[in-house]
Motif scaffolding. Structure first.
Motif, PDB file in Angstrom:
ATOM      1  N   GLU A 200       0.835  -1.211   0.000  1.00  0.00           N
ATOM      2  CA  GLU A 200       0.000   0.000   0.000  1.00  0.00           C
ATOM      3  C   GLU A 200       0.870   1.262   0.000  1.00  0.00           C
ATOM      4  O   GLU A 200       0.492   2.287  -0.586  1.00  0.00           O
ATOM      5  N   THR A 201       2.019   1.205   0.661  1.00  0.00           N
ATOM      6  CA  THR A 201       2.957   2.343   0.647  1.00  0.00           C
ATOM      7  C   THR A 201       3.360   2.674  -0.774  1.00  0.00           C
ATOM      8  O   THR A 201       3.319   3.842  -1.199  1.00  0.00           O
ATOM      9  N   TRP A 202       3.756   1.643  -1.512  1.00  0.00           N
ATOM     10  CA  TRP A 202       4.248   1.904  -2.875  1.00  0.00           C
ATOM     11  C   TRP A 202       3.127   2.301  -3.820  1.00  0.00           C
ATOM     12  O   TRP A 202       3.351   3.071  -4.759  1.00  0.00           O
TER      13      TRP A 202
ATOM     14  N   LYS B 140      -0.092  -5.425  -6.323  1.00  0.00           N
ATOM     15  CA  LYS B 140      -0.873  -4.243  -5.947  1.00  0.00           C
ATOM     16  C   LYS B 140      -0.713  -3.140  -6.983  1.00  0.00           C
ATOM     17  O   LYS B 140      -1.698  -2.520  -7.421  1.00  0.00           O
ATOM     18  N   LEU B 141       0.521  -2.877  -7.404  1.00  0.00           N
ATOM     19  CA  LEU B 141       0.761  -1.833  -8.406  1.00  0.00           C
ATOM     20  C   LEU B 141       0.159  -2.226  -9.755  1.00  0.00           C
ATOM     21  O   LEU B 141      -0.367  -1.392 -10.488  1.00  0.00           O
ATOM     22  N   GLY B 142       0.224  -3.530 -10.077  1.00  0.00           N
ATOM     23  CA  GLY B 142      -0.312  -3.996 -11.349  1.00  0.00           C
ATOM     24  C   GLY B 142      -1.816  -3.899 -11.449  1.00  0.00           C
ATOM     25  O   GLY B 142      -2.373  -3.860 -12.551  1.00  0.00           O
ATOM     26  N   GLN B 143      -2.510  -3.861 -10.300  1.00  0.00           N
ATOM     27  CA  GLN B 143      -3.957  -3.678 -10.320  1.00  0.00           C
ATOM     28  C   GLN B 143      -4.345  -2.265 -10.743  1.00  0.00           C
ATOM     29  O   GLN B 143      -5.451  -2.039 -11.239  1.00  0.00           O
ATOM     30  N   ARG B 144      -3.427  -1.331 -10.528  1.00  0.00           N
ATOM     31  CA  ARG B 144      -3.738   0.082 -10.780  1.00  0.00           C
ATOM     32  C   ARG B 144      -3.058   0.630 -12.040  1.00  0.00           C
ATOM     33  O   ARG B 144      -3.599   1.482 -12.716  1.00  0.00           O
ATOM     34  N   PHE B 145      -1.854   0.121 -12.355  1.00  0.00           N
ATOM     35  CA  PHE B 145      -1.069   0.681 -13.452  1.00  0.00           C
ATOM     36  C   PHE B 145      -0.597  -0.403 -14.409  1.00  0.00           C
ATOM     37  O   PHE B 145      -0.462  -1.574 -14.022  1.00  0.00           O
TER      38      PHE B 145
ATOM     39  N   HIS C 174      19.803   1.994  -1.329  1.00  0.00           N
ATOM     40  CA  HIS C 174      19.810   0.633  -1.866  1.00  0.00           C
ATOM     41  C   HIS C 174      18.415   0.034  -2.042  1.00  0.00           C
ATOM     42  O   HIS C 174      18.276  -1.040  -2.642  1.00  0.00           O
ATOM     43  N   HIS C 175      17.397   0.689  -1.546  1.00  0.00           N
ATOM     44  CA  HIS C 175      16.049   0.123  -1.637  1.00  0.00           C
ATOM     45  C   HIS C 175      15.554   0.145  -3.079  1.00  0.00           C
ATOM     46  O   HIS C 175      15.845   1.071  -3.843  1.00  0.00           O
ATOM     47  N   PRO C 176      14.787  -0.860  -3.498  1.00  0.00           N
ATOM     48  CA  PRO C 176      14.176  -0.824  -4.834  1.00  0.00           C
ATOM     49  C   PRO C 176      13.331   0.441  -5.009  1.00  0.00           C
ATOM     50  O   PRO C 176      12.746   0.954  -4.049  1.00  0.00           O
ATOM     51  N   ARG C 177      13.255   0.921  -6.251  1.00  0.00           N
ATOM     52  CA  ARG C 177      12.498   2.134  -6.552  1.00  0.00           C
ATOM     53  C   ARG C 177      11.490   1.875  -7.656  1.00  0.00           C
ATOM     54  O   ARG C 177      11.586   0.912  -8.406  1.00  0.00           O
ATOM     55  N   ILE C 178      10.557   2.793  -7.743  1.00  0.00           N
ATOM     56  CA  ILE C 178       9.674   2.874  -8.896  1.00  0.00           C
ATOM     57  C   ILE C 178      10.024   4.145  -9.652  1.00  0.00           C
ATOM     58  O   ILE C 178      10.761   5.003  -9.157  1.00  0.00           O
TER      59      ILE C 178
END
Length: 535
Positions: A303-305, A468-473, A443-447
């Motif tokens: 949900e954060t991402w 979760k991201l794929g449901q929206r974008f 070092h954290h993964p990014r969008i």
């Protein structure tokens, strides 16, 4: 779901951080960071360090930034407890003429989204050059807020230029990407394309007159560059190549010093150069994210991402409505950060715009010049239309200094065109929302999201986050790689006000980048058998 760059390279990218209680510097090249950290070791402050770093990049990373470029700086002055912004963006020559840039419908749009013109005159060659602000900006910062002499601060840069540019595989890559543009200019071709081919690793390139030019600036400062002996040679070279930049244009150049834009987020105040930079989008993104996530969880969740992605999409949508077609692409520019033991902190981003800028090296000075005319529209009747004396007033650069309880906690910036603001803001958000260290946040993964119809996502994210991201974008699953840099190239420093520990770190995708702790500057001797390429 698009997967253009998923798991195509078989390694995990990590990079070490530099730590010291006496300060730290981070840069896209380790030697430049070391040049800056040497100023701290000699008793200088964070401003001395950032200026030394910026000048050193002329000799070790000339394709991204340098004397022929322009940019922004944000400074936190610890004793005064105030932030200062410097705008040293380029300007068009007073004698700018639209007829020099006839639109060619057969050419693709420029990286800024404007129409291509005949002979690429707005992106390559002498007609693509704006009045550079870098020397004025760096000299202004040093004279106003530095503590060491210009000569001391610039000595490492001069030493590096005298030694010559050591070519490694990464340098060969940068040259190869721009070989066609470099081949157009006889001086650049003779330096970077010896024998008609990109310089090969384990050779050394001599950039004629660069060390001498740096020495003149060390002695005479911005005055000699904009209204002195150096001016004459700069203008003579420019005009011989077809530029309309005049002595009067250089003499009229000025740096803007002002109170930076402030954004409040979870007890932090983030300072950026404001609406002419990526700062407004950053403030809007954080505001959207805060509304969607009033109380963050202990650690980032799917949900954060989703909140971060939607916030980035919204702020970019508003930006594109405000500014129209400006969509700067690419992974160019250079960003650096510094902090000292007193708590002074700086974020600096400056650029030639595209990699190797215009491709032009001025023969009398060794300066590689920008192609910032491409910030402007060659068509009449638009707010961004080319016009004599107009200053660059829209950029993705987003150098940021974050302050909490009157102490600078971190500074962060990046290179990468449209990629800059999303990367900088994510790193900052992870540190503020989840109390991450700068090392963990880098070092954290990014969008990457900029209202372009899809969102780019690092495959290291959890399956839950990807779902979760794929449901929206529509998603582009794209691994972090050395080239192309798909999530920008971030440099950052932090300082813990309780322990005094300072940390400096550069993006793990940058093989020559790094952080540096205070130490004397020392150039390792090169092998006498190493071939030196002299134009």
């Amino acid at each position: 779901m698009i997967q253009p760059h998923r798991d195509i390279e078989n390694w995990t990218l990590t990079t070490p951080a530099a730590r010291s209680s006496r300060g730290a510097v981070a840069s896209q090249h380790r030697l430049a960071a070391q040049a800056g950290a040497a100023q701290l070791d000699a008793g200088g402050n964070a401003i001395d360090a950032i200026v030394a770093t910026a000048y050193a990049l002329n000799a070790v990373e000339p394709w991204m930034s340098g004397l022929g470029g322009a940019g922004f700086m944000v400074i936190w002055l610890a004793k005064e407890q105030r932030a200062v912004a410097l705008d040293f963006q380029g300007t068009l020559p007073d004698d700018m003429r639209l007829e020099d840039y006839p639109v060619d419908p057969a050419l693709p749009a420029t990286p800024m989204g404007f129409p291509g013109v005949v002979d690429n005159a707005n992106t390559e060659g002498y007609r693509s050059i704006t009045v550079p602000g870098a020397v004025a900006g760096l000299d202004h910062a040093l004279s106003r807020f530095g503590s060491r002499s210009r000569s001391d601060v610039m000595t490492p840069a001069i030493q590096l230029a005298e030694r010559g540019l050591h070519v490694d595989w990464f340098t060969s890559l940068q040259i190869g990407v721009c070989a066609r543009t470099l081949a157009r200019d006889p001086i650049s071709a003779s330096i970077y394309l010896p024998g008609g081919h990109p310089a090969t690793p384990e050779s050394r390139l001599r950039i004629p007159n660069l060390a001498e030019t740096l020495g003149e600036i060390a002695e005479g400062g911005a005055e000699t560059f904009y209204s002195g002996a150096l001016t004459e040679r700069i203008v003579s070279d420019l005009q011989a190549g077809g530029s309309r930049i005049s002595r009067a244009d250089l003499a009229a150049y000025e740096v803007f010093e002002y109170a930076p834009m402030a954004a409040e987020h979870r007890g932090y105040t983030l300072y950026t150069p404001g609406e002419v930079s990526g700062g407004l989008r950053q403030r809007e993104m954080l505001a959207y994210a805060l509304e969607a996530m009033p109380t963050p969880p202990e650690n980032p969740t799917a949900e954060t991402w989703l909140a971060y992605a939607e916030a980035l999409e919204q702020c970019w949508k508003r930006h594109k409505v405000r500014n129209g077609v400006i969509t700067e692409q690419g992974a160019c520019t250079s960003s650096m950060s510094s902090v000292d033991a007193e708590g002074n902190m700086v974020a600096l981003t400056y650029t030639l715009l595209n990699r190797f800028g215009s491709g032009v090296t001025l023969p009398s000075t060794g300066m590689l010049m920008n192609d910032s005319v491409s910030y402007f529209d060659p068509r009449p009747g638009y707010p961004t239309t080319m016009e004599g004396g107009k200053r660059i007033n829209s950029s993705n650069m987003c150098p940021t200094v974050a302050v909490k309880d009157d102490e600078a906690r971190f500074s962060v910036g990046a290179s990468g065109g449209n990629l800059i603001m999303p990367a900088v803001t994510q790193v900052a958000a992870l540190m503020m929302d989840f109390d991450m260290s700068v090392e963990d946040a880098i070092h954290h993964p990014r969008i990457d999201a900029s209202y372009r119809g899809s969102v780019r996502v690092d495959p290291r994210f959890s399956p839950e986050t990807l779902a979760k991201l794929g449901q929206r974008f529509e998603l582009e699953i794209a691994q972090q790689v050395v080239f192309p840099k798909l999530y920008a190239c971030v440099s950052a420093v932090s300082r813990n006000p309780t322990t005094g520990e300072c940390v400096g770190i550069n993006d793990p995708t940058q093989p020559v980048g790094g952080g540096a702790a205070p130490a004397p500057f020392h150039i390792e001797p090169l092998d006498d058998d190493e071939p030196v390429v002299r134009p």
